[in-house]
Design an enzyme around this catalytic site. Structure first.
Site, PDB file in Angstrom:
ATOM      1  N   GLU A   1     -10.708  -5.389  -9.325  1.00 43.00           N
ATOM      2  CA  GLU A   1     -11.249  -6.031 -10.287  1.00 43.00           C
ATOM      3  C   GLU A   1     -12.638  -6.818  -9.755  1.00 43.00           C
ATOM      4  OE1 GLU A   1     -11.874  -6.581 -13.208  1.00 43.00           O
ATOM      5  OE2 GLU A   1     -10.273  -6.018 -14.856  1.00 43.00           O
TER       6      GLU A   1
ATOM      7  N   ARG B   1      -2.886 -16.802 -15.398  1.00 45.49           N
ATOM      8  CA  ARG B   1      -3.619 -16.796 -14.363  1.00 45.49           C
ATOM      9  C   ARG B   1      -4.999 -16.232 -14.643  1.00 45.49           C
ATOM     10  NH1 ARG B   1      -5.198 -11.504 -13.331  1.00 45.49           N
ATOM     11  NH2 ARG B   1      -3.632  -9.962 -14.022  1.00 45.49           N
TER      12      ARG B   1
ATOM     13  N   ASN C   1      -8.477 -14.157 -14.663  1.00 41.52           N
ATOM     14  CA  ASN C   1      -8.637 -12.760 -14.633  1.00 41.52           C
ATOM     15  C   ASN C   1     -10.154 -12.194 -14.668  1.00 41.52           C
ATOM     16  OD1 ASN C   1      -7.255 -10.238 -15.016  1.00 41.52           O
ATOM     17  ND2 ASN C   1      -8.196  -9.883 -17.080  1.00 41.52           N
TER      18      ASN C   1
ATOM     19  N   GLU D   1       1.649 -10.416 -19.481  1.00 37.62           N
ATOM     20  CA  GLU D   1       0.965  -9.543 -20.349  1.00 37.62           C
ATOM     21  C   GLU D   1       1.815  -9.791 -21.602  1.00 37.62           C
ATOM     22  OE1 GLU D   1       0.032  -5.999 -18.559  1.00 37.62           O
ATOM     23  OE2 GLU D   1      -0.715  -6.925 -16.585  1.00 37.62           O
TER      24      GLU D   1
ATOM     25  N   ASN E   1     -10.669 -10.611 -21.053  1.00 37.74           N
ATOM     26  CA  ASN E   1     -11.382  -9.756 -19.948  1.00 37.74           C
ATOM     27  C   ASN E   1     -12.923 -10.259 -20.400  1.00 37.74           C
ATOM     28  OD1 ASN E   1     -10.872  -7.901 -17.658  1.00 37.74           O
ATOM     29  ND2 ASN E   1      -9.238  -7.479 -19.142  1.00 37.74           N
TER      30      ASN E   1
ATOM     31  N   ASP F   1     -11.355  -3.061 -20.526  1.00 34.45           N
ATOM     32  CA  ASP F   1     -11.049  -3.982 -19.518  1.00 34.45           C
ATOM     33  C   ASP F   1     -12.425  -4.846 -19.067  1.00 34.45           C
ATOM     34  OD1 ASP F   1     -10.343  -4.985 -16.970  1.00 34.45           O
ATOM     35  OD2 ASP F   1      -8.742  -3.460 -16.917  1.00 34.45           O
TER      36      ASP F   1
END
Length: 291
Positions: free
Chosen positions: A18, A101, A103, A122, A149, A198
């Protein structure tokens, strides 16, 4: 480089690659493996890479104006010094949410960090967006979702794009001079069976690119939200792209092995690698965070 077809340029086998970002001062691409708890640096000119272990899940890494990096660990925003692999806590925006967390994130022209959190399981709608600038962290007030995102910013820094991954929606909001978020509207709704949106990235023409997790592709949308390009990949989970190289004309894409069973991994041996392709567009110069 030539050719639109994405090719693997670094075999890292990331569980959840990522946050790619081109750092011009290093002439290198930086990215993370969230679940593998690693920060990676790739020098395409020399074709060499280096990585650092992180003390927890790491969502993003971005350059700062003091020559170091800001890093989003599960425990909060940290300053990272690659020279001695040290992490120093700057702020913990969600110390009261241990199941969350960080991201994804980006840097605005004024040096502010825009960042998003998510429920690590999630499931719960506990993910939020924040703006962190010179030691002050403010929640944006955008509705909480399970997996955030982005965000990403338009070339003039006036439009904030932010993604509700599980809802398959990319939203746009206008920003006031003080960073306050206004006038949120739906930018794109991803159709069924196309994967999940994403990480978003904006190019120099103001078009938005998004990786499609489980969609085998990245897409480019014009500023009005119309789909104008799709580039297919040999792996299912494309997480985010970044523009790099001296003229920001090479697109780098992180990918993930997460969620793939043994059969899928055998069919996708390049899953988790860093890819590159010719996007037919150029990126925006990056900014350094004022932390």
């Amino acid at each position: 480089m030539s050719g639109v077809e994405p090719r693997s340029v670094l075999s890292v086998g990331a569980t959840l690659g990522e946050g790619p970002v081109w750092v011009a001062r290093d002439a290198a691409l930086w990215f993370v493996d969230i679940k593998g708890q690693r920060i990676h640096r790739f020098d395409p000119e020399l074709d060499v890479a280096r990585s650092w272990a992180t003390p927890g899940q790491v969502g993003w890494v971005l350059p700062t104006n003091d020559g170091l990096f800001a890093v989003g660990l599960q425990s909060g925003i940290h300053r990272f010094d690659p020279a001695n692999a040290s992490f120093t806590l700057l702020h913990a925006p969600e110390a009261h949410l241990p199941g969350n967390r960080q991201n994804d994130a980006c840097v605005a022209p004024d040096g502010a960090l825009w960042l998003g959190s998510m429920d690590d399981a999630e499931q719960d709608a506990s993910g939020r967006f924040y703006r962190y600038h010179q030691g002050r962290c403010v929640e944006t007030g955008l509705p909480p979702v399970s997996i955030t995102n982005g965000p990403a910013l338009s070339p003039d820094g006036r439009i904030l794009y932010h993604t509700d991954t599980l809802g398959k929606r990319i939203w746009s909001s206008t920003l006031d001079d003080d960073g306050a978020v206004r006038d949120t509207s739906l930018f794109v709704q991803i159709e069924e069976d196309a994967g999940y949106p994403d990480g978003p990235t904006v190019d120099a023409e103001g078009c938005l690119w998004t990786g499609l997790f489980g969609g085998w592709a990245v897409r480019r949308y014009d500023p009005a939200g119309a789909l104008i390009r799709e580039i297919r990949f040999p792996v299912a989970n494309i997480t985010k792209i970044a523009f790099g190289g001296d003229d920001l004309s090479v697109a780098y894409a992180t990918t993930a092995r997460k969620g793939l069973d043994e059969k899928a991994l055998a069919a996708q041996p390049l899953a988790g690698d860093l890819f590159a392709f010719d996007p037919g567009a150029t990126g925006l110069p990056g900014f350094h965070a004022s932390v």
